[in-house]
Design an enzyme around this catalytic site. Structure first.
Site, short mmCIF file in Angstrom:
data_model
loop_
_atom_site.label_atom_id
_atom_site.label_comp_id
_atom_site.label_asym_id
_atom_site.label_seq_id
_atom_site.Cartn_x
_atom_site.Cartn_y
_atom_site.Cartn_z
N LYS A 99 63.29 92.68 99.88
CA LYS A 99 62.76 91.90 98.47
C LYS A 99 61.20 92.42 98.42
CE LYS A 99 65.94 88.01 98.55
NZ LYS A 99 65.91 86.52 98.79
N SER B 222 68.35 81.53 96.86
CA SER B 222 67.08 82.17 96.65
C SER B 222 66.10 82.14 95.55
CB SER B 222 66.88 83.69 97.69
OG SER B 222 67.55 84.60 96.73
N GLY C 135 76.92 97.35 107.73
CA GLY C 135 75.97 97.80 106.56
C GLY C 135 76.67 98.25 105.47
N THR D 190 79.15 105.79 110.87
CA THR D 190 80.16 106.50 111.48
C THR D 190 79.57 107.82 112.10
OG1 THR D 190 81.95 105.91 109.89
CG2 THR D 190 82.46 107.88 110.99
N PRO E 186 77.99 100.85 102.58
CA PRO E 186 78.44 102.29 102.76
C PRO E 186 77.25 103.40 102.45
CG PRO E 186 79.76 101.13 101.17
CD PRO E 186 78.44 100.07 101.45
N GLY E 187 77.42 104.41 103.32
CA GLY E 187 76.42 105.48 103.43
C GLY E 187 75.11 105.45 104.15
#
Length: 823
Positions: free
Chosen positions: A764, A721, A398, A405, A400-401
């Protein structure tokens, strides 16, 4: 001068004549010294001034009350000294203000000098002379009478009487005490200087003696000459003496410490040799044998498996046969220590309480239902089948943030296991994973075993962070080395090049993290169970901010828990205009900025807002950094709204089409990638193939240029798309039928007009909801993806599933009868 010398002072014994001059010249200077004591000081004239021959020296002067030889040059100086010695007169000795100056003039003299008695010059090599001088008193230059054949000057006496008060007596005692200590430490100076100082009886003369003993710099000599006040001069001399004494004491302390260390090492070597001899006599062996025996005992007492214990004992036997100073001893000792330090059987007991695990995961993280569900499934299986050996190998993927972790740490806490982490970003050497062979100098095990040693147990939660950022070069491919680590069929006997003993990794709970799957080799990806972290939607970010981010930042900023409140509108403004991300790392950073600014106002005693609103956010954080494209306010021809998905979440993407007279060219702008350009070509081909169905003349395309533009041209865009959106905008432009402005769409188009499914549906749909749109057109096969969309968003939107482009046009375009008359 006789008042300044002790009764038993012997000039012949105390002055080092033989060290400075040869035997014959030393005897001559001894006799001259006796004569200098009988030279009388010059008498002032009627105007109170002394008329004296002048001697100019570059940087050396004999202070009043002292006697010593001086080396000088210059015919004028020699002539002045000879004239004064022949007549039994004194001379005025002056220094140059800058001894380094070339071609000095009479104006370069320092104005304060010393009246001195002088002997006859003695020839030295290099056209220089040595002369014996005895300083008498300070004089100040008033005028130069003449300079030929030697200089004669008029000078004023500058001596001052010393007060005999208690302060002066105290200064004298302190100066004598410091001088005695300095002479004790400085073996280069004779002890007679202290005896001479005791009998001076004049503070100013004592100060001159102290400074002369310290070998001062030229600037210090000039400053001392200019100081006529005896008390001030003695204070300066005492300060200089104390500084010199401190330096000398430090040098002596260092020397003593070095000598003491050398003596201690020699003593230890001697005692060690004696002890070795005694132990040999008693049959106990030497230190080396004792150390080998202790190492062997540690191996036998350690709970090692059979193979590691056998290898360690074998290395100990090799160690026993080597002399203690052999180069290989350190290598063998390090290898044995690694075997003893690694955890072979030590493990922590798993906490298999599902309710406890669910509470820990919910307390530390909001959302992430798939990841939490997988962890609870694992705990449930372990509870039903405790002896199950195979551990899951998860891969959190996924932006970052998003909490990858930190979720690993929560999993370790829920299971009651140790948590260890290795960052693989930038690792390019296979030896970083498998270690170096012991033939290399400085060889070590790889990061896997190093981390297992740090964990101290055989079943930690082991996080392999940034696995998608592994590199490969001539040193090998570290991702290939990870194949054995992450394969449950092989990692029970992991082989490290340094250890060369199978190590069991089968009880380790491996969790890998990555930002994208594109950079992970297929073989490595096949060994991991991928769990996607799609990023948080706006509502989730608001919940996370309220539960975790705001309380943590307020605590770190020193604010009370209920002291400041933040409105939902303020959080939405921060999320939309100041943080372009899928995670919450920048959101926490911006919240922290606001908290710190409020904390500063509070610390300064100023008024601070108790309620953070959208307006307050703008004042604290400045101008917005991100802007959403505005949706259309009315139906327009040639403009359709598409839905895009990025790592920062969903976004609305307008597509504009403009027709111009030309030759049938197609131009696409807005940093469009190859796939998106192909979608535009497919949409145009579909329109040309079905021109008659739309009431268009086939020759129209040959004389019309088409320009397709996607705004925000600085942002790269790609993907299939947008095919439906481009086709809708093209057909609208050619047919003149307006596109409904409250409709957004997504989907891939084929040449036959079929609408294929796309990714990122959740993000979306939420982007359409955030922009206030009413209808979303989706591929029919994407309906299953709507289960991940929050119900609040689905209730506010009308979702239209489609299978063909005809259904899209029927929903998105105004009927032909409702076309605007102005086109």
């Amino acid at each position: 001068m006789d008042d300044f010398l002790p009764d038993d002072f012997d000039l012949e014994d105390e002055f080092p004549w033989d060290d400075v001059f040869d035997e014959a010249n030393a005897d001559m200077f001894r006799s001259q010294a006796e004569e200098l004591y009988h030279v009388r000081d010059a008498e002032p004239g009627g105007d109170g001034l002394l008329t004296l021959p002048a001697v100019v020296l570059p940087d050396v002067v004999i202070f009043p009350g002292l006697l010593g030889p001086v080396v000088l040059g210059g015919e004028e100086n020699v002539a002045a000294i000879r004239a004064a010695a022949e007549r039994g007169h004194t001379v005025a000795v002056f220094l140059l203000s800058d001894p380094t100056k070339e071609d000095p003039t009479w104006g370069d003299l320092h104005p304060i000098g010393v009246e001195s008695a002088v002997g006859l010059p003695y020839n030295l090599p290099n056209e220089t002379f040595a002369v014996l001088m005895q300083g008498r008193r300070r004089v100040e230059l008033v005028e130069i009478v003449h300079t030929e054949p030697y200089a004669v000057v008029r000078a004023r006496i500058r001596e001052e009487e010393a007060p005999h008060d208690e302060e002066m007596q105290a200064l004298t005692r302190m100066a004598l005490s410091a001088l005695e200590r300095y002479l004790d430490l400085n073996e280069a100076l004779p002890d007679a200087i202290y005896l001479y100082a005791l009998n001076i009886g004049h503070p100013g003369r004592l100060a001159d003696l102290i400074l002369a003993a310290l070998s001062p710099e030229h600037d210090q000599v000039l400053e001392f000459l200019s100081t006529t006040d005896p008390k001030v001069r003695l204070q300066k001399a005492l300060q200089a003496l104390q500084n010199a004494l401190a330096r000398l004491e430090l040098e002596n302390e260092i020397q003593s410490r070095v000598q003491s260390e050398m003596d201690r090492n020699q003593r230890e070597a001697y005692l060690r040799e004696q002890m070795r001899a005694i132990q040999t006599e008693l049959g106990e062996g030497d230190f080396w044998t004792q150390e080998i025996n202790e190492l062997r005992a540690r191996i036998e007492e350690a709970d090692l498996p059979e193979e590691p214990q056998r290898r360690a004992l074998k290395e100990v036997e090799r160690l026993r046969q080597l002399p203690p100073m052999a180069p290989e001893v350190g290598i063998l000792r390090a290898y044995i220590e690694w075997i003893l330090d690694l955890p072979w059987r030590t493990q922590t007991e798993d906490n298999l309480d599902l309710r406890h695990a669910a509470e820990v995961l919910e307390a530390h993280h909001y959302g992430l239902p798939k990841a939490k569900e997988r962890i609870l499934e694992y705990i449930a299986v372990r509870k039903l089948k405790p002896k199950r050996s195979r551990q899951p190998i998860l891969c959190f993927v996924g932006p970052p943030g998003t909490g990858k972790t930190s979720l690993g740490k929560s999993i370790a806490e829920a299971l009651g296991r140790k948590f260890v982490r290795v960052s693989l970003g930038g690792v390019r050497d296979e030896a970083e994973i498998r270690g170096h062979r012991r033939t290399y100098i400085g060889a070590l095990p790889g990061r896997i075993l190093q981390t297992m040693k740090r964990a101290g147990t055989v079943n930690p939660v082991f996080m392999l962070d940034e696995v998608d950022k592994l590199g490969a070069d001539f040193r090998g491919d570290p991702s290939s080395a990870l194949l054995e680590v992450l394969d449950p069929e092989q990692n029970h006997a992991f082989s490290d090049h340094y250890l060369e003993i199978p190590y069991d990794l089968s009880q380790v709970f491996f969790i890998a993290t990555a930002n994208t799957l594109a950079n992970i080799p297929p073989a490595l990806l096949d060994r991991m169970e991928v769990i996607a972290f799609p990023g948080y939607v706006e509502e989730e970010k608001i919940h996370i901010a309220r539960r975790f981010l705001i309380p943590r930042q307020m605590e770190e900023s020193g604010l009370e828990a209920e002291e400041v409140r933040c409105t939902d509108a303020a959080l939405r403004k921060i999320i939309r205009e100041y943080t372009g991300e899928a995670g919450v790392r920048n959101l926490e950073r911006e919240i922290g900025r606001i908290c710190r600014k409020i904390a500063r106002l509070k610390a300064e005693g100023k008024r601070f807002p108790r309620r953070v609103t959208a307006r307050t956010v703008g004042r604290f954080l400045g101008p917005p950094m991100y802007f959403d494209l505005e949706t259309e306010e009315e139906d327009e021809v040639g403009v359709a709204l598409g839905l895009a998905w990025t790592v920062d979440g969903g976004a609305v993407m307008p597509v504009e089409v403009l027709l111009m007279e030309g030759k049938g060219n197609l131009q696409i702008t807005g940093q469009i990638g190859d796939v998106m350009q192909e979608s535009a070509q497919a949409a145009l081909s579909y329109l040309r193939a079905h021109a008659s169905a739309f009431g268009l003349d086939a020759t129209l395309f040959e004389k019309t240029d088409v320009h397709i533009h996607v705004p925000e041209g600085a942002v790269p865009k790609d993907g299939p798309s947008a095919g439906v959106t481009m086709a809708t905008a093209l057909i609208s432009a050619f047919t003149g039928r307006a596109v409904k402005h409250e409709i957004a769409m997504t989907g891939e188009i084929t040449l036959r007009g079929r609408v294929l499914p796309v990714g990122g549906v959740r993000e979306k749909v939420l982007a359409a909801h955030r922009h206030g749109l009413k209808t979303v057109i989706l591929p029919h096969r994407n309906l299953t993806d709507l289960q991940d969309v929050p119900k609040s968003a689905l209730q506010a939107l009308r979702v239209v599933p489609v299978k063909r482009l005809d259904e899209v046009l029927a929903e998105a375009l105004q009927p032909p009868s409702e076309e605007p008359t102005d086109g």
